[in-house]
Every structure is written in structure tokens, then in C-alpha cells.
Design an enzyme around this catalytic site. Structure first.
Site, mmCIF file in Angstrom:
data_model
loop_
_atom_site.group_PDB
_atom_site.id
_atom_site.type_symbol
_atom_site.label_atom_id
_atom_site.label_comp_id
_atom_site.label_asym_id
_atom_site.label_seq_id
_atom_site.Cartn_x
_atom_site.Cartn_y
_atom_site.Cartn_z
ATOM 1 C CE1 TYR A 1 0.306 7.584 3.543
ATOM 2 C CE2 TYR A 1 0.675 5.528 2.389
ATOM 3 C CZ TYR A 1 -0.112 6.313 3.190
ATOM 4 O OH TYR A 1 -1.313 5.837 3.661
ATOM 5 C CB SER B 1 0.825 6.840 15.518
ATOM 6 O OG SER B 1 -0.143 7.157 14.561
ATOM 7 C CE LYS C 1 -3.935 4.914 1.290
ATOM 8 N NZ LYS C 1 -2.579 4.345 1.117
ATOM 9 C CB ILE D 1 0.784 4.654 21.750
ATOM 10 C CG1 ILE D 1 0.669 4.709 23.282
ATOM 11 C CG2 ILE D 1 -0.502 4.172 21.109
ATOM 12 C CD1 ILE D 1 -0.371 5.693 23.772
ATOM 13 C CG ASP E 1 -1.726 1.298 1.293
ATOM 14 O OD1 ASP E 1 -2.652 1.443 0.468
ATOM 15 O OD2 ASP E 1 -1.421 2.146 2.135
#
Length: 325
Positions: free
Chosen positions: A54, A224, A80, A226, A49
Site C-alpha cells: 500500500y 472498489s 502482510k 462501484i 490493516d
């Protein structure tokens, strides 16, 4: 590697997400990017992907450079639409998340013609003759344009066989429900909204996807970072995590350690237990992270962990657990 169906496509249940390869938060060298993709390939990953956002084209270029060497029918790639990369002129949105990226910056464009240009430009950066999946990217403030413009273009491309599957990629579930009801989509990429810390997708999105046969490509499984390392300064939803979330993640981490397993393994396997989740899209910035992601998908997580997780009400009661725990 386990495989699943995504519309007419045969996909691996783990995919490589390329945002880190675009320098998300930290620069990544060309050599490390190539080694990352090579390790994913060697471990059986065949779903990739990417997006113009990005690294402002860098991730697409790096991914395409590797995949051009492989038989085109041996992998599935998604990119995308909704952002065009243009030279800075004062109108492009500032984004300091990507380090070491080109000078071009993304400009929102969800029009029919803008989407067609986006696809052409992505193919040039990738160096490929086609992509398999196209997703409308982050149309949070552009619902009407997305339905009238972007999705009209995507449906046209799917109808003529140029692409195989269409959908949207977002960091929220509410608008994806609206898209599911308005457009005949094949899949959604949902980032960070079905994890050990956030199960909001259970309320409306996952039921409508189940009823309509819409596959979920699940990103942001570690929220992300954590849920990979719950320390002070950890990220949640691309921002510094709130202390309350860090405390919750540490509680989950302690429970994992009590049962002799890893928080990353529990986070991964929890997400994949839901039947609408088709692919776990896992980002990585080096080969070691790819190998770790695969290892976490296979690590033993004791049934007693899942039972205590539910008993302590650390997750929604309706959330399915591995093995029916």
C-alpha cells in the site's frame, strides 16, 4: 463499537484499511492521512490493516506514525508478507495504482527467509515492536511457496508468541479454501468477494471457515467504489467496471432509494450479516469518509428492502440477511 473475537484477539467489528492512505488511485497528503486515522480512532476503531504494497511502504509509515502515540495494547494491527520493497532494477513489477508513493517497488518473495525480512522491514517502517496479525498477501501464482515458505515462517512466529494470528489476504476465495485445508490459520482477509455484487465466497470458503473457526476480515465491501457511487467510470476490483456491473449496481441503488436508505448502508450491513465475518475493513482517504463508513454501519435499512432484495433474486438465496429477513 461492537467487538468480536479473532482467535485470541479482541477486535472492533470495523477496521480501517490503509490502501487509500498509500495513495490508491489518488494522492493523499500527510495531513489528510493523519486526520483520517485520527477520526477513525476518535470513533472507536481499534483494528488497523496495512501492507508493504500500500503506497510501497507509505501506508505503513503513516499508520505507524499515529499508532506509536497510543498504548500498544489498545489496538490490533495487521500487515502482510510476500512482497519486499526494493529499488527499481528492472525486475520489480510495475504498479501505477499508487500515486505519490516512494520509488521502491514490490518484489514477490514467499520464502521463509523473505517473510522474516518482510516482517523486520515492516516493523521498521511502522516504528512498532510488534504486529498482531500477519497475512500472506496475494499468493495467487505462488501457492507451493506460500505453504512451504511463508506459512512455515508465520507458524513459527505464532508459536513463539511474536504474533497472535496468521492467515492470508486475497481477492479470490478458491485458494483460501486450499489454505484452510492445508494450514492451521486463524483468519483470512477476503477483498471484494462477498458483496452485494459478488457472493462467490458462499460456495466453499465460508462453510470451511465456519467449520474450522476461521475469522473473515472483509475488505472491498464497496467493490472498489462501484457500490459507493455506481456511475460510468466506477471501479470494480481496482479496474474500470463493466457496464453490466454498473447496471446491476444502479438497480440496487434504485431499490435502496425506493426504501429510503443508502446503497452504502445496504452494502455494509449485508456483508456483516454473515456469521463468519468478524471485521469489516473499510478504506478511507479522508476523515469524512471514515465518518461516513461508520454512519452507514448504523443507518436504518428497512426490513422491506431486504425482503424485496431477496424476492427479486438480486442476491444468492443462501445469503443471510440482517435481522433474518
Amino acid at each position: 463499537m461492537k467487538r468480536s473475537r479473532l482467535g485470541s484477539l479482541d477486535v472492533t467489528s470495523i477496521g480501517l484499511g490503509s490502501a487509500p492512505l498509500g495513495g490508491l488511485f489518488t494522492p493523499v497528503s500527510d495531513a489528510d492521512a493523519e486526520a483520517t486515522i485520527e477520526r477513525a480512532w476518535s470513533l472507536g476503531v481499534r483494528f488497523y490493516d496495512t501492507a508493504p504494497l500500500y503506497g510501497f511502504g507509505l501506508a505503513e509509515r503513516r499508520l505507524g506514525s499515529f499508532l506509536r502515540q497510543k498504548p500498544r495494547d489498545s489496538y490490533v494491527i495487521s500487515t502482510k508478507v510476500g512482497r519486499l520493497l526494493r529499488a527499481p532494477d528492472g525486475t520489480a513489477a510495475e504498479d501505477d495504482h499508487y500515486k505519490g508513493a516512494p520509488r521502491e517497488r514490490p518484489v514477490f518473495d514467499f520464502s521463509h527467509d523473505g517473510v522474516m525480512r518482510s516482517v523486520e522491514e515492516s516493523l521498521i517502517r511502522l516504528g512498532l515492536d510488534r504486529v498482531d496479525v500477519l497475512l500472506v498477501h496475494d499468493p495467487d501464482d505462488h501457492y507451493d511457496d506460500a505453504v512451504a515458505g511463508a506459512f512455515r515462517a508465520l507458524q513459527r512466529l505464532r508459536a513463539d508468541g511474536t504474533i497472535k494470528a496468521i492467515g492470508a489476504g486475497m481477492n479470490q476465495s478458491e485458494m483460501l479454501v486450499r489454505f484452510a485445508e492445508a494450514v492451521p490459520v486463524d483468519c483470512f482477509l477476503l477483498a471484494g468477494r462477498y458483496t452485494l455484487l459478488d457472493q462467490g465466497a458462499l460456495d466453499a470458503l465460508f462453510p470451511v471457515c465456519r467449520d474450522r473457526g476461521i475469522g473473515i476480515l472483509l475488505g472491498g465491501i464497496y467493490n472498489s467504489g462501484i457500490l459507493a457511487n455506481p456511475h460510468v467510470g466506477a471501479k470494480f476490483n481496482y479496474q474500470d467496471a463493466d457496464p453490466v456491473l454498473i447496471a446491476r449496481a444502479r438497480e440496487l441503488d434504485e431499490l435502496c432509494r425506493k426504501h429510503g436508505t443508502e446503497l452504502r448502508a445496504a452494502a455494509f450491513q449485508f456483508c456483516m450479516a454473515h456469521p463468519v465475518v468478524t471485521v469489516a475493513v473499510m478504506g478511507a482517504r479522508n476523515a469524512a469518509e471514515v465518518a461516513d463508513n461508520i454512519a452507514m454501519s448504523e443507518m436504518a435499512v428497512p426490513p422491506a428492502f431486504w425482503q424485496e432484495l431477496r424476492a427479486r433474486k438480486l442476491i444468492e438465496a443462501r445469503a443471510p440477511l440482517p435481522g433474518g429477513a
